[in-house]
Motif scaffolding. Structure first.
Motif, PDB file in Angstrom:
ATOM      1  N   GLU A  18       0.835  -1.204   0.000  1.00 37.22           N
ATOM      2  CA  GLU A  18       0.000   0.000   0.000  1.00 37.22           C
ATOM      3  C   GLU A  18       0.866   1.250   0.000  1.00 37.22           C
ATOM      4  N   ASN A  19       1.960   1.235   0.756  1.00 40.62           N
ATOM      5  CA  ASN A  19       2.859   2.383   0.775  1.00 40.62           C
ATOM      6  C   ASN A  19       3.472   2.622  -0.605  1.00 40.62           C
ATOM      7  N   ARG A  20       3.845   1.552  -1.302  1.00 45.50           N
ATOM      8  CA  ARG A  20       4.421   1.702  -2.648  1.00 45.50           C
ATOM      9  C   ARG A  20       3.405   2.322  -3.603  1.00 45.50           C
ATOM     10  N   ILE A  21       2.152   1.923  -3.488  1.00 42.05           N
ATOM     11  CA  ILE A  21       1.114   2.516  -4.336  1.00 42.05           C
ATOM     12  C   ILE A  21       1.012   4.009  -4.046  1.00 42.05           C
ATOM     13  N   ILE A  22       0.989   4.362  -2.770  1.00 37.35           N
ATOM     14  CA  ILE A  22       0.861   5.772  -2.390  1.00 37.35           C
ATOM     15  C   ILE A  22       2.071   6.569  -2.864  1.00 37.35           C
ATOM     16  N   VAL A  23       3.276   6.010  -2.706  1.00 38.67           N
ATOM     17  CA  VAL A  23       4.495   6.699  -3.156  1.00 38.67           C
ATOM     18  C   VAL A  23       4.466   6.872  -4.671  1.00 38.67           C
ATOM     19  N   CYS A  56      -8.116   6.342  -3.523  1.00 41.69           N
ATOM     20  CA  CYS A  56      -7.496   7.128  -4.581  1.00 41.69           C
ATOM     21  C   CYS A  56      -7.318   6.285  -5.832  1.00 41.69           C
ATOM     22  N   VAL A  57      -7.220   6.957  -6.957  1.00 43.30           N
ATOM     23  CA  VAL A  57      -6.941   6.318  -8.240  1.00 43.30           C
ATOM     24  C   VAL A  57      -6.095   7.293  -9.044  1.00 43.30           C
ATOM     25  N   ASP A  58      -5.168   6.752  -9.831  1.00 36.35           N
ATOM     26  CA  ASP A  58      -4.409   7.626 -10.721  1.00 36.35           C
ATOM     27  C   ASP A  58      -4.291   6.990 -12.089  1.00 36.35           C
ATOM     28  N   GLY A  59      -4.101   7.847 -13.079  1.00 34.11           N
ATOM     29  CA  GLY A  59      -4.011   7.381 -14.450  1.00 34.11           C
ATOM     30  C   GLY A  59      -3.042   8.213 -15.249  1.00 34.11           C
ATOM     31  N   GLN A  60      -2.747   7.703 -16.435  1.00 31.74           N
ATOM     32  CA  GLN A  60      -1.752   8.347 -17.288  1.00 31.74           C
ATOM     33  C   GLN A  60      -2.194   8.227 -18.748  1.00 31.74           C
ATOM     34  N   LEU A  61      -2.099   9.335 -19.461  1.00 32.82           N
ATOM     35  CA  LEU A  61      -2.389   9.340 -20.890  1.00 32.82           C
ATOM     36  C   LEU A  61      -1.203   8.727 -21.625  1.00 32.82           C
ATOM     37  N   ARG A  62      -1.474   7.723 -22.439  1.00 36.47           N
ATOM     38  CA  ARG A  62      -0.419   7.023 -23.168  1.00 36.47           C
ATOM     39  C   ARG A  62      -0.750   6.955 -24.654  1.00 36.47           C
ATOM     40  N   LYS A  84      -3.395   3.357 -13.436  1.00 33.71           N
ATOM     41  CA  LYS A  84      -2.152   2.815 -12.879  1.00 33.71           C
ATOM     42  C   LYS A  84      -2.348   2.187 -11.511  1.00 33.71           C
ATOM     43  N   ASN A  85      -2.987   2.890 -10.619  1.00 34.70           N
ATOM     44  CA  ASN A  85      -3.149   2.416  -9.245  1.00 34.70           C
ATOM     45  C   ASN A  85      -4.538   2.778  -8.743  1.00 34.70           C
TER      46      ASN A  85
END
Length: 158
Positions: A18-23, A56-62, A84-85
């Motif tokens: 979980e910490n790696r996801i947050i980082v 939380c959720v994050d994403g990236q335009l590719r 991504k996460n």
């Protein structure tokens, strides 16, 4: 622990994972390569240490001319917004919060990017996540990458 190729791999604890996801989440936002969304709790002490953040959720335009520099690209896939996460606190799962984050994620991709698809990778054994993504309209498709055993899911933006 050995991976599917017989090589030793480090298996983090759930807290470390979980910490790696947050980082990773924070790092991508700080470098302005990713876009993130959070679900925040109001008037509760349970989530005070995280500033009220419970998911939380994050994403990236590719694969887009508008993608940030040095963004991963995948051959034969059009411009896509890649999830991504995603992390929802255990106590808040199966209450609709994940779907609200997915809705915000999709709305952003549809209105603020040139993405034609939403994409993500998921461990097939993560049944809760798979059900959420299927409910959001994602379907399994052949994984275009060969370096992971995770399953690839896509949703066409219309």
């Amino acid at each position: 622990v050995n991976n599917y190729m017989g090589k030793a791999v480090f298996l983090p604890s759930m807290a470390d994972a979980e910490n790696r996801i947050i980082v990773d989440y924070a790092e991508g936002l700080k470098r302005e390569k990713d876009v993130g969304f959070v679900a925040m709790a109001e008037k509760t002490t349970k989530f005070e240490p995280s500033g009220g953040i419970m998911a939380c959720v994050d994403g990236q335009l590719r694969n887009s001319p508008k993608s940030p520099p040095d963004t991963q690209s995948i051959e034969n896939i059009p411009a896509h917004f890649h999830l991504k996460n995603m992390l929802v606190h255990d106590s808040m799962r199966r209450k609709g919060i994940g779907m609200l984050l997915m809705d915000a994620f999709e709305e952003y991709a549809r209105t603020k990017t040139d993405a034609e698809l939403l994409t993500l990778e998921v461990e097939e054994e993560n049944e809760g996540a798979v059900k959420l993504y299927e409910k959001a309209g994602f379907a399994f498709t052949k994984n275009p990458t060969t370096f992971t055993k995770r399953k690839f899911m896509t949703k066409k933006l219309e």
